[in-house]
Design a protein around this motif. Structure first.
Motif, short mmCIF file in Angstrom:
data_model
loop_
_atom_site.label_atom_id
_atom_site.label_comp_id
_atom_site.label_asym_id
_atom_site.label_seq_id
_atom_site.Cartn_x
_atom_site.Cartn_y
_atom_site.Cartn_z
N GLY A 159 1.24 -1.14 -0.54
CA GLY A 159 0.09 0.17 0.02
C GLY A 159 1.17 1.44 0.43
N LYS A 160 0.29 2.12 0.86
CA LYS A 160 0.53 3.68 0.02
C LYS A 160 1.48 3.48 1.87
N ILE A 161 3.01 4.11 1.69
CA ILE A 161 3.95 3.73 3.21
C ILE A 161 4.27 5.23 2.93
N ASN A 162 4.25 6.05 4.25
CA ASN A 162 4.78 7.31 4.64
C ASN A 162 4.95 7.47 5.65
N GLU A 163 5.78 8.39 5.83
CA GLU A 163 6.53 8.35 7.52
C GLU A 163 5.60 8.78 8.39
N ASP A 164 3.98 8.99 8.16
CA ASP A 164 3.27 9.06 9.15
C ASP A 164 2.25 7.66 9.39
N ILE B 221 12.48 12.31 10.20
CA ILE B 221 12.48 11.27 10.02
C ILE B 221 11.99 10.77 8.45
N ILE B 222 12.63 10.14 7.87
CA ILE B 222 12.97 9.87 6.25
C ILE B 222 12.84 9.14 5.49
N ASN B 223 11.90 8.63 4.61
CA ASN B 223 11.93 6.90 4.24
C ASN B 223 12.65 7.44 2.99
N LEU B 224 14.05 6.36 3.52
CA LEU B 224 14.96 6.81 2.16
C LEU B 224 14.83 5.24 0.91
N GLY B 225 14.03 6.10 -0.44
CA GLY B 225 13.96 4.48 -0.78
C GLY B 225 14.03 5.33 -2.30
#
Length: 317
Positions: free
Chosen positions: A123-128, A234-238
């Motif tokens: 699904g959709k994954i963000n930092e929240d 916090i940051i998603n690194l992808g």
């Protein structure tokens, strides 16, 4: 800048130390056991550390400006060595932060994982997105994240947490703990046996990111460290897109053919052709909007990283 990297014998940490050394940083690697085969640049200092000893860590961090915390067990070891994993996540991190505070270190970057969010990651994954994965690999990372976040108020240490997706690429040394990684594994298989054996469902979708991109991002944040925050960043690194295992196999086949002149034979275990043809690609949107808003855009091509990995396997195995 004087940078201390934990987890020196790990897949990411070894490449990271070499990379940052080329950026004119002064590097010290902390590792639980010294390894003569680490094959690092001679400018990089390697020292033994004891996670259970505050005194040892306090001495190790003398003169350091920034900590990059990359230590931690892989998914398998986090289960098989559960007690040690929990102790490291809690007591080891606590000792590290106290030692950092003693040495007046005010910045730390923690290399966490996208897998803190869920299993499977869909699904959709963000930092929240809520953290719901209860696997020890995920919970151990969450425990470290929590302590690092609390260090802002407790020790006045600013932090950046990078939740890295599925990174892959060539290691510093071939015995590095990285050949369980899907793309690393199938590239090695193809080079050695001219076959690719897959035991997972090929419609499984993951966000793969070239290790070179990860290194570029860390260097970017070293230069652009945000200290004007009340809490940890916090940051998603992808990567900007996700791929199914089937799509990855096809890319590896193409690159193997281009570099080595043959198409590896692919064997999908436990699934027949009829079942496989009915599988629909899973949906994963690992959102990196926050990363891009920070201004990072130095992505390394997945195909180029695979080419580098194939050449590495061909030269070293």
């Amino acid at each position: 800048m004087n940078i201390f990297i934990t987890g020196g014998r790990g897949f990411i940490a070894g490449r990271l130390a070499e990379y940052l050394c080329l950026q004119d940083h002064s590097l010290t690697i902390g590792t639980r056991s010294l390894d003569n085969d680490l094959s690092l640049n001679k400018k990089i200092k390697v020292i033994p550390i004891n996670w259970n000893s505050y005194k040892n860590l306090k001495n190790a961090l003398e003169g350091i400006d920034l900590i990059i915390h990359a230590a931690g067990p892989n998914a398998t070891d986090s289960v098989n060595l559960l007690t040690e994993t929990l102790k490291f996540s809690k007591e080891g991190t606590s000792n590290l932060l106290k030692a950092a505070s003693y040495n007046k270190i005010t910045r730390i970057i923690y290399l966490s994982t996208a897998h803190v969010y869920a299993s499977p990651l869909l699904g959709k994954i963000n930092e929240d997105t809520e953290l719901s994965n209860e696997h020890p690999y995920a919970t151990s990372h969450i425990a470290v994240e929590d302590q690092i976040i609390s260090a802002k108020k407790k020790y006045k240490i600013d932090s950046l947490i990078l939740r890295i997706s599925n990174s892959f690429g060539q290691p510093i040394v071939k015995k590095a703990d990285c050949w369980y990684i899907l793309i690393n594994d199938i590239c090695k298989q193809a080079v050695l046996t001219k076959k690719i054996i897959i035991k997972s469902r090929i419609n499984t979708t993951r966000n793969f990111i070239a290790l070179s991109t990860v290194l570029n991002a860390i260097q970017f944040f070293i230069k652009n460290f945000d200290t004007n925050r009340d809490e940890s960043n916090i940051i998603n690194l992808g990567e900007k897109f996700s791929l199914s295992i089937e799509e990855v196999i096809n890319i590896v086949k193409e690159r193997i053919n281009n570099i080595m002149g043959f198409l590896p034979h692919v064997i999908i275990e436990n699934l027949n052709n009829e079942t496989e043809s009915k599988l629909v690609k899973e949906y994963l949107d690992y959102q990196t909007t926050k990363l891009q808003k920070k201004g990072f855009d130095k992505y390394y091509s997945i195909k180029d990283e695979i080419d580098d990995l194939i050449n590495y396997c061909n030269e070293n195995f």
